[in-house]
Design an enzyme around this catalytic site. Structure first.
Site, PDB file in Angstrom:
ATOM      1  N   ARG A   1       0.832  -1.210   0.000  1.00  0.00           N
ATOM      2  CA  ARG A   1       0.000   0.000   0.000  1.00  0.00           C
ATOM      3  C   ARG A   1       0.859   1.249   0.000  1.00  0.00           C
ATOM      4  O   ARG A   1       0.626   2.189  -0.750  1.00  0.00           O
ATOM      5  CB  ARG A   1      -0.922  -0.015   1.226  1.00  0.00           C
ATOM      6  CG  ARG A   1      -1.770   1.242   1.347  1.00  0.00           C
ATOM      7  CD  ARG A   1      -1.514   1.890   2.710  1.00  0.00           C
ATOM      8  NE  ARG A   1      -2.264   3.115   2.834  1.00  0.00           N
ATOM      9  CZ  ARG A   1      -1.687   4.301   3.032  1.00  0.00           C
ATOM     10  NH1 ARG A   1      -0.389   4.428   3.146  1.00  0.00           N
ATOM     11  NH2 ARG A   1      -2.416   5.379   3.133  1.00  0.00           N
TER      12      ARG A   1
ATOM     13  N   HIS B   1       2.637   6.186  -2.028  1.00  0.00           N
ATOM     14  CA  HIS B   1       3.721   7.161  -1.949  1.00  0.00           C
ATOM     15  C   HIS B   1       4.696   7.087  -3.113  1.00  0.00           C
ATOM     16  O   HIS B   1       5.620   7.904  -3.193  1.00  0.00           O
ATOM     17  CB  HIS B   1       4.469   6.999  -0.621  1.00  0.00           C
ATOM     18  CG  HIS B   1       3.582   7.161   0.564  1.00  0.00           C
ATOM     19  ND1 HIS B   1       2.976   8.364   0.891  1.00  0.00           N
ATOM     20  CD2 HIS B   1       3.167   6.275   1.495  1.00  0.00           C
ATOM     21  CE1 HIS B   1       2.246   8.208   1.971  1.00  0.00           C
ATOM     22  NE2 HIS B   1       2.331   6.949   2.365  1.00  0.00           N
TER      23      HIS B   1
END
Length: 105
Positions: free
Chosen positions: A64, A69
């Site tokens: 994730r 990011h």
């Protein structure tokens, strides 16, 4: 576009589990987690999920984070390989948390 949808769904699974874990931790243990990975430990500590499941789900936080990011280029082979694990582990997560919630009432 299918890859973007899969990425989004994987991220949502982890985000929703973190939200659930945070709520359970606050309600049962009296504190929230320091980060997403710790949220699974907290859910286990509260009795909502097994240690084995917590340990199985923690790596999904790394995926994730990579997606959200953009730490590195996304390896779509890794994303594709994560789908069966997510289906199995998050289905079991849902089952265990639902059983825990029913026990609380």
């Amino acid at each position: 576009m299918v890859s973007a949808a899969v990425e989004r769904l994987l991220c949502r699974l982890v985000d929703l589990a973190n939200d659930t874990n945070t709520h359970v931790g606050a309600a049962v243990v009296g504190r929230g987690p320091g980060d997403y990975r710790e949220s699974f430990d907290l859910a286990h500590e509260a009795g909502a999920i097994t240690r084995e499941l917590a340990d199985n789900l923690k790596p999904s936080v790394g995926l994730r984070n990579t997606i959200v990011h953009e730490y590195v280029s996304i390896d779509y082979d890794i994303v594709a390989a994560a789908v069966p694990m997510a289906l199995e582990s998050y289905t079991e997560y849902r089952r265990q948390v639902a059983a825990f919630a029913l026990e609380q009432h």
